[in-house]
Design an enzyme around this catalytic site. Structure first.
Site, PDB file in Angstrom:
ATOM      1  N   SER A 186     -45.947   9.713 -49.521  1.00 57.36           N
ATOM      2  CA  SER A 186     -44.609  10.072 -49.985  1.00 57.36           C
ATOM      3  C   SER A 186     -44.567  11.550 -50.401  1.00 57.36           C
ATOM      4  O   SER A 186     -44.796  12.417 -49.565  1.00 57.36           O
ATOM      5  CB  SER A 186     -44.193   9.116 -51.116  1.00 57.36           C
TER       6      SER A 186
ATOM      7  N   ASP B 142     -39.172   0.093 -46.031  1.00 54.05           N
ATOM      8  CA  ASP B 142     -39.274   1.104 -47.095  1.00 54.05           C
ATOM      9  C   ASP B 142     -37.864   1.511 -47.535  1.00 54.05           C
ATOM     10  O   ASP B 142     -37.092   2.047 -46.740  1.00 54.05           O
ATOM     11  CB  ASP B 142     -40.034   2.303 -46.505  1.00 54.05           C
TER      12      ASP B 142
ATOM     13  N   HIS C 219     -42.549   0.696 -49.532  1.00 57.20           N
ATOM     14  CA  HIS C 219     -43.056   2.031 -49.854  1.00 57.20           C
ATOM     15  C   HIS C 219     -44.288   2.006 -50.762  1.00 57.20           C
ATOM     16  O   HIS C 219     -44.880   3.041 -51.019  1.00 57.20           O
ATOM     17  CB  HIS C 219     -41.943   2.830 -50.553  1.00 57.20           C
TER      18      HIS C 219
END
Ligand SMILES: N[C@@H](CCC(=O)N[C@@H](CSC=O)C(=O)NCC(=O)O)C(=O)O
Length: 289
Positions: free
Chosen positions: A154, A233, A266
């Site tokens: 991320s 996600d 995620h």
């Protein structure tokens, strides 16, 4: 001595050693924390290493606790290095805006050197990691400075892609999990870059992985880049934009394996599911002579 490492805790793990460390950073101007897993092979000499950059709200413990990477790293003979994600402590907590939100300030360093006030004084994550931390670790621990790869998740995926592209030759292998691929075109990136770099968007592009890749004259990683992305996600559509990095790689002739996984979100269960493939990707490239 400014450069000495202070061991906060040490744990035997899969025949190797996991250490949580702190040092007085000259770049950040404050103590900074990081963790290092040394595999059993490090008892016999320097080993290759992979630097993992974590995402928003994480710290130097998150990856070591949640990703489940140490067993395979021990088998592969790979060291793992996980830095904290921003400056911390009373000196920065009092800066207005440092603790107001989870996507900016503390826990959200974005792996760049801030140029705008008041962040420029301490938010120097790029220089800390590249100029200070890696040389210090290679000097004081059995890690081969010439065989270091980089990956991240991320915000940390953004960090991995941009540090690799901004420092040619420094990192021998590159991968990412659900990275922020075009921070100049998403809310997280616009907020961070606006705060840390100021309002002039032209300057933001040198910290945008897709823009950096688009500008390459030839493939910076001819042995390939690996990216994994979950299709469940919740941040994918608004924040991550892997298709923009994919298009930039195609334009630059950069081999990219971008795997899209149905159902994965995620979080760290997604990371646990694919971290072995990332370590194998790095090991193969770091062991090639
Ligand atoms: N608090 C937030 C969620 C924050 C979050 O999901 N952080 C991710 C990284 S997001 C991009 O960098 C993370 O890795 N968290 C650590 C974890 O243990 O999952 C919210 O309210 O949505």
């Amino acid at each position: 001595m400014t450069d000495s490492l202070k061991t906060l805790s040490e744990h035997r793990c899969f025949g190797g050693t996991l250490r949580f460390l702190e040092h007085e950073s000259r770049e950040i101007g404050l103590p900074m924390r990081f963790s290092v897993f040394l595999p059993p092979q490090a008892a016999h000499g320097p080993v290759p290493a992979v630097l993992y950059l974590a995402g928003l709200t994480c710290n130097e413990e998150t990856f070591m606790v949640k990703a489940g990477a140490q067993r395979l790293a021990a088998e592969l003979g790979l060291a793992l290095i996980a830095p904290d994600t921003s400056p911390r402590g009373p000196a920065v907590e009092e800066i207005e805006g440092a603790t107001a939100s989870w996507d900016f300030g503390i826990g959200a360093g974005f792996y760049l050197d801030a140029t705008a006030s008041p962040w420029a004084a301490h938010w120097r994550m790029e220089s800390w990691i590249v100029q200070e931390l890696l040389p210090l670790i290679a000097q004081q621990l059995p890690i081969d400075a010439e065989r270091i790869g980089i990956f991240g998740h991320s915000m940390g995926g953004h960090g991995a892609l941009t540090l690799a592209l901004r420092h040619p030759g420094r990192f021998k292998s590159l991968s990412a999990l659900a990275p922020i691929c075009a921070p100049t075109q998403c809310p997280w990136g616009e907020k961070a870059f606006g705060g840390y770099l100021g309002a002039d968007r032209a300057g933001w592009l040198s910290h945008d992985a897709s823009a950096l890749m688009q500008a390459q004259a030839s493939a910076p990683y001819p042995q390939g880049i690996l990216i994994d992305q979950g299709l469940g996600d919740k941040f994918l559509a608004e924040q991550l934009h892997p298709q923009l990095f994919e298009a930039a790689c195609a334009a630059a002739g950069q081999p990219l394996t971008l795997r899209r996984h149905a159902g994965y979100d995620h979080g760290y269960y997604f990371i646990q599911s694919f971290v072995a493939d990332h370590l194998a990707h790095h090991r193969e490239r770091l062991n090639a002579r």
